[in-house]
Design a protein around this motif. Structure first.
Motif, PDB file in Angstrom:
ATOM      1  N   ASN A   1      -2.563 -15.456   2.995  1.00 25.45           N
ATOM      2  CA  ASN A   1      -2.234 -14.029   2.971  1.00 25.45           C
ATOM      3  C   ASN A   1      -1.346 -13.547   4.111  1.00 25.45           C
ATOM      4  O   ASN A   1      -1.247 -12.353   4.351  1.00 25.45           O
ATOM      5  CB  ASN A   1      -3.513 -13.194   2.936  1.00 25.45           C
ATOM      6  CG  ASN A   1      -4.353 -13.371   4.177  1.00 25.45           C
ATOM      7  OD1 ASN A   1      -4.140 -14.276   4.964  1.00 25.45           O
ATOM      8  ND2 ASN A   1      -5.326 -12.507   4.353  1.00 25.45           N
ATOM      9  N   VAL A   2      -0.647 -14.434   4.832  1.00 30.65           N
ATOM     10  CA  VAL A   2       0.288 -14.027   5.876  1.00 30.65           C
ATOM     11  C   VAL A   2       1.705 -14.316   5.391  1.00 30.65           C
ATOM     12  O   VAL A   2       2.009 -15.432   4.971  1.00 30.65           O
ATOM     13  CB  VAL A   2       0.001 -14.777   7.196  1.00 30.65           C
ATOM     14  CG1 VAL A   2       1.031 -14.427   8.247  1.00 30.65           C
ATOM     15  CG2 VAL A   2      -1.391 -14.434   7.695  1.00 30.65           C
ATOM     16  N   PHE A   3       2.584 -13.280   5.448  1.00 32.37           N
ATOM     17  CA  PHE A   3       3.927 -13.399   4.912  1.00 32.37           C
ATOM     18  C   PHE A   3       4.958 -12.916   5.919  1.00 32.37           C
ATOM     19  O   PHE A   3       4.717 -11.981   6.677  1.00 32.37           O
ATOM     20  CB  PHE A   3       4.068 -12.587   3.622  1.00 32.37           C
ATOM     21  CG  PHE A   3       3.191 -13.069   2.519  1.00 32.37           C
ATOM     22  CD1 PHE A   3       3.619 -14.084   1.687  1.00 32.37           C
ATOM     23  CD2 PHE A   3       1.939 -12.527   2.316  1.00 32.37           C
ATOM     24  CE1 PHE A   3       2.823 -14.545   0.669  1.00 32.37           C
ATOM     25  CE2 PHE A   3       1.128 -12.984   1.301  1.00 32.37           C
ATOM     26  CZ  PHE A   3       1.568 -13.996   0.474  1.00 32.37           C
ATOM     27  N   HIS A   4       6.129 -13.535   5.895  1.00 31.48           N
ATOM     28  CA  HIS A   4       7.264 -13.142   6.720  1.00 31.48           C
ATOM     29  C   HIS A   4       7.838 -11.837   6.174  1.00 31.48           C
ATOM     30  O   HIS A   4       7.693 -11.530   4.986  1.00 31.48           O
ATOM     31  CB  HIS A   4       8.325 -14.260   6.676  1.00 31.48           C
ATOM     32  CG  HIS A   4       9.431 -14.070   7.645  1.00 31.48           C
ATOM     33  ND1 HIS A   4      10.610 -13.454   7.300  1.00 31.48           N
ATOM     34  CD2 HIS A   4       9.537 -14.401   8.958  1.00 31.48           C
ATOM     35  CE1 HIS A   4      11.408 -13.413   8.354  1.00 31.48           C
ATOM     36  NE2 HIS A   4      10.784 -13.989   9.369  1.00 31.48           N
ATOM     37  N   VAL A   5       8.504 -11.059   7.026  1.00 31.73           N
ATOM     38  CA  VAL A   5       9.053  -9.770   6.590  1.00 31.73           C
ATOM     39  C   VAL A   5      10.093  -9.917   5.483  1.00 31.73           C
ATOM     40  O   VAL A   5      10.321  -8.979   4.723  1.00 31.73           O
ATOM     41  CB  VAL A   5       9.666  -8.974   7.766  1.00 31.73           C
ATOM     42  CG1 VAL A   5       8.606  -8.455   8.671  1.00 31.73           C
ATOM     43  CG2 VAL A   5      10.687  -9.763   8.488  1.00 31.73           C
TER      44      VAL A   5
ATOM     45  N   TYR B   1       3.182 -10.507   8.601  1.00 29.63           N
ATOM     46  CA  TYR B   1       2.135  -9.530   8.335  1.00 29.63           C
ATOM     47  C   TYR B   1       1.071 -10.143   7.447  1.00 29.63           C
ATOM     48  O   TYR B   1       1.364 -10.934   6.551  1.00 29.63           O
ATOM     49  CB  TYR B   1       2.709  -8.285   7.663  1.00 29.63           C
ATOM     50  CG  TYR B   1       3.599  -7.482   8.576  1.00 29.63           C
ATOM     51  CD1 TYR B   1       3.071  -6.519   9.417  1.00 29.63           C
ATOM     52  CD2 TYR B   1       4.966  -7.695   8.609  1.00 29.63           C
ATOM     53  CE1 TYR B   1       3.881  -5.779  10.265  1.00 29.63           C
ATOM     54  CE2 TYR B   1       5.783  -6.964   9.450  1.00 29.63           C
ATOM     55  CZ  TYR B   1       5.239  -6.005  10.275  1.00 29.63           C
ATOM     56  OH  TYR B   1       6.031  -5.286  11.118  1.00 29.63           O
ATOM     57  N   GLU B   2      -0.157  -9.738   7.685  1.00 29.03           N
ATOM     58  CA  GLU B   2      -1.277 -10.183   6.860  1.00 29.03           C
ATOM     59  C   GLU B   2      -1.524  -9.108   5.807  1.00 29.03           C
ATOM     60  O   GLU B   2      -1.656  -7.921   6.131  1.00 29.03           O
ATOM     61  CB  GLU B   2      -2.521 -10.368   7.727  1.00 29.03           C
ATOM     62  CG  GLU B   2      -3.717 -10.871   6.978  1.00 29.03           C
ATOM     63  CD  GLU B   2      -4.930 -11.044   7.885  1.00 29.03           C
ATOM     64  OE1 GLU B   2      -6.009 -11.326   7.333  1.00 29.03           O
ATOM     65  OE2 GLU B   2      -4.801 -10.900   9.108  1.00 29.03           O
ATOM     66  N   LEU B   3      -1.581  -9.514   4.540  1.00 27.83           N
ATOM     67  CA  LEU B   3      -1.741  -8.580   3.433  1.00 27.83           C
ATOM     68  C   LEU B   3      -3.128  -8.695   2.817  1.00 27.83           C
ATOM     69  O   LEU B   3      -3.745  -9.769   2.836  1.00 27.83           O
ATOM     70  CB  LEU B   3      -0.693  -8.839   2.349  1.00 27.83           C
ATOM     71  CG  LEU B   3       0.769  -8.751   2.766  1.00 27.83           C
ATOM     72  CD1 LEU B   3       1.657  -9.004   1.573  1.00 27.83           C
ATOM     73  CD2 LEU B   3       1.086  -7.417   3.395  1.00 27.83           C
TER      74      LEU B   3
END
Length: 172
Positions: free
Chosen positions: A89-93, A76-78
């Motif tokens: 800004n992209v992180f794994h769940v 997801y991009e936060l």
């Protein structure tokens, strides 16, 4: 020779299946919606601080962020704040946790007057107690003063003479 290789392969496959079974029990399929607010897990690596948090007592999750976009199935991009512009800004769940808003999470910020040398002066609230300390050849008067720090309220013992000079209104 071929028998031992096939036996080893079968045992490896059995061990992998066993480990997969235990891992699948703990795994949860987590889905987030765009616009939902989540907490970000801070995982400090040895000697590396990406989010300014380090050490045993550092929080595991930091402030709530909004989800902007879903990238693939598990990322997801936060919407990160400008102070984290150096972080992608992209992180794994696995690094994201659902945020349940609570009224206790709201923190009131009191304005603090900061001097040029980046220090501030704590303000006294009230005088709590007075005490005479007898040393070897003299006695010292102490006063317990309650301070109002921007973060904490604490009481300390101070010399009465210094407090009278600095804060005469405390003794009137």
């Amino acid at each position: 020779m071929k028998d031992t290789v096939t036996v080893i392969k079968k045992r490896l496959i059995a061990a992998q299946d066993r480990q997969r079974k235990y891992a699948d029990l703990a795994r949860k399929d987590v889905k987030f919606k765009i616009g939902e607010v989540v907490l970000l897990k801070v995982s400090p690596w040895k000697g590396l601080t990406r989010f300014g948090k380090k050490g045993k007592l550092a929080p595991r999750y930091i402030r709530p962020f909004e989800i902007l976009n879903q990238v693939g199935k598990l990322a997801y991009e936060l919407a990160l704040s400008p102070q984290y512009q150096h972080v992608y800004n992209v992180f794994h769940v696995s690094f994201i946790k659902k945020y349940n808003p609570d009224a206790n999470h709201l923190i009131e910020i009191e304005p603090v007057e900061i001097q040029v040398d980046l220090s501030y002066e704590e303000q006294h609230v009230q005088k709590l107690d007075r005490q005479e300390r007898i040393l070897r050849n003299k006695s010292v008067s102490l006063v317990k003063v309650l301070w109002r720090d921007p973060k904490v309220k604490e009481a300390t013992w101070e010399l009465e003479s210094e407090m009278r000079n600095r804060y005469p209104q405390l003794f009137s």
